[in-house]
Enzyme design. Sequence first.
Site, PDB file in Angstrom:
ATOM      1  N   GLN A 143      23.918 102.991 -21.295  1.00 19.33           N
ATOM      2  CA  GLN A 143      25.223 103.566 -21.083  1.00 19.33           C
ATOM      3  C   GLN A 143      25.501 104.754 -21.696  1.00 19.33           C
ATOM      4  OE1 GLN A 143      27.376 102.314 -18.569  1.00 19.33           O
ATOM      5  NE2 GLN A 143      28.758 104.073 -18.928  1.00 19.33           N
TER       6      GLN A 143
ATOM      7  N   ASP B  76      18.701 104.147 -13.511  1.00 18.35           N
ATOM      8  CA  ASP B  76      19.830 105.081 -13.685  1.00 18.35           C
ATOM      9  C   ASP B  76      19.168 106.505 -12.956  1.00 18.35           C
ATOM     10  OD1 ASP B  76      22.144 105.201 -14.440  1.00 18.35           O
ATOM     11  OD2 ASP B  76      21.798 105.824 -16.387  1.00 18.35           O
TER      12      ASP B  76
ATOM     13  N   LYS C 274      29.140  95.737 -14.961  1.00 14.99           N
ATOM     14  CA  LYS C 274      27.488  95.925 -14.366  1.00 14.99           C
ATOM     15  C   LYS C 274      27.203  94.587 -14.899  1.00 14.99           C
ATOM     16  CE  LYS C 274      27.326 100.589 -15.088  1.00 14.99           C
ATOM     17  NZ  LYS C 274      26.803 101.743 -15.981  1.00 14.99           N
TER      18      LYS C 274
HETATM   19  N1  GUN Z   1      28.296 107.009 -17.977  1.00 16.59           N
HETATM   20  C1  GUN Z   1      29.121 107.071 -16.608  1.00 16.59           C
HETATM   21  N2  GUN Z   1      28.352 106.939 -15.777  1.00 16.59           N
HETATM   22  C2  GUN Z   1      27.060 106.152 -16.063  1.00 16.59           C
HETATM   23  C3  GUN Z   1      26.035 106.120 -15.265  1.00 16.59           C
HETATM   24  O1  GUN Z   1      25.885 106.266 -13.944  1.00 16.59           O
HETATM   25  N3  GUN Z   1      24.878 106.027 -15.798  1.00 16.59           N
HETATM   26  C4  GUN Z   1      24.797 105.803 -17.334  1.00 16.59           C
HETATM   27  N4  GUN Z   1      23.880 105.497 -17.774  1.00 16.59           N
HETATM   28  N5  GUN Z   1      25.923 106.129 -17.996  1.00 16.59           N
HETATM   29  C5  GUN Z   1      27.165 106.567 -17.354  1.00 16.59           C
END
Ligand code: GUN
Length: 294
Positions: free
Chosen positions: A95, A118, A51
């Site tokens: 995350q 998110d 990211k």
């Molecule tokens: N962990 C796995 N996929 C995601 C996601 O799309 N967002 C977040 N915050 N954590 C994740």
Amino acid sequence: MKLIKGKPIAEAVYAECTRELEELKAAGHLPGLAVVLVGDDPASQAYVGSKERKCKELGFHSVKIEKSASISQDELLQVIDDLNADDSIHGILVQLPLPGDLDEQSVIHRIDPKKDVDGLHPANIAKLAMDEKDGFAPCTPSGCQRMLIEEGIETSGKNVVIIGRSLLVGKTLALLMMGKGPGGNATVTVAHSRTKDLAKVCREADILVAAIGMPHFVGPDHVKDGAVVIDVGINRIEDAEAAKGYRLVGDVDFDAVAERCSAITPVPGGVGVMTIAMLMANTVRACKLRHGLL
Ligand code: GUN
């Protein structure tokens, strides 16, 4: 059988982001994304790294905040408060999963909904459920829907079966696909670990989505001839021959299922690629919303 690759579709999303970024820059704004990583889970580290790299590649303002798994709940909430107050940040992503006893729910509740790229804050989930288009939808389900739209796969009136009821994917993808508009208007069934006769339910699907996190769970018994299969799983399985000692496989037993499908997404190189693209698109949108440009 058509292989639906994520990369070309993600590239189209990035091209849109780049165009919008130029417009924003001309107006004196730079989209900023903060990603918060707690603990040292290798998969989470890898996702967060991707990211951050993509943000830099596109030319966004990017902040990575790494905290030890021993951080207290209050300290973590303070990190969120600081990011909420930071005008250079338009999007915040924590995350998941969080390690140990940290309470994910209260952390997500603390994020300013206007920065919740998110799409997991209750305010954004409510907008999704209410078919209001001015919130943020979670990135992985948005990515699945975008793939279907770009591939010209009709969803209106189709039977969609989603295996998995997580908020991050299954439940929110169901809301997206039963909603109105492109990639929507489907008849959606959400199946899960308590579903009776799972394979039979899945065989009703025109579009089958696997989002359970179990390697190779979906086999030929689950798929009707001509179905479209979207594989959301990203599972690490041991592989002594691989350089890293593991390889990535989906929730679908690709080799056993592919010949039955009219279209299928691979792992890696399918939905996973789209998740980051949609995060970047949401960050641009958050920046535009903040500055009254939408
Ligand atoms: N962990 C796995 N996929 C995601 C996601 O799309 N967002 C977040 N915050 N954590 C994740």
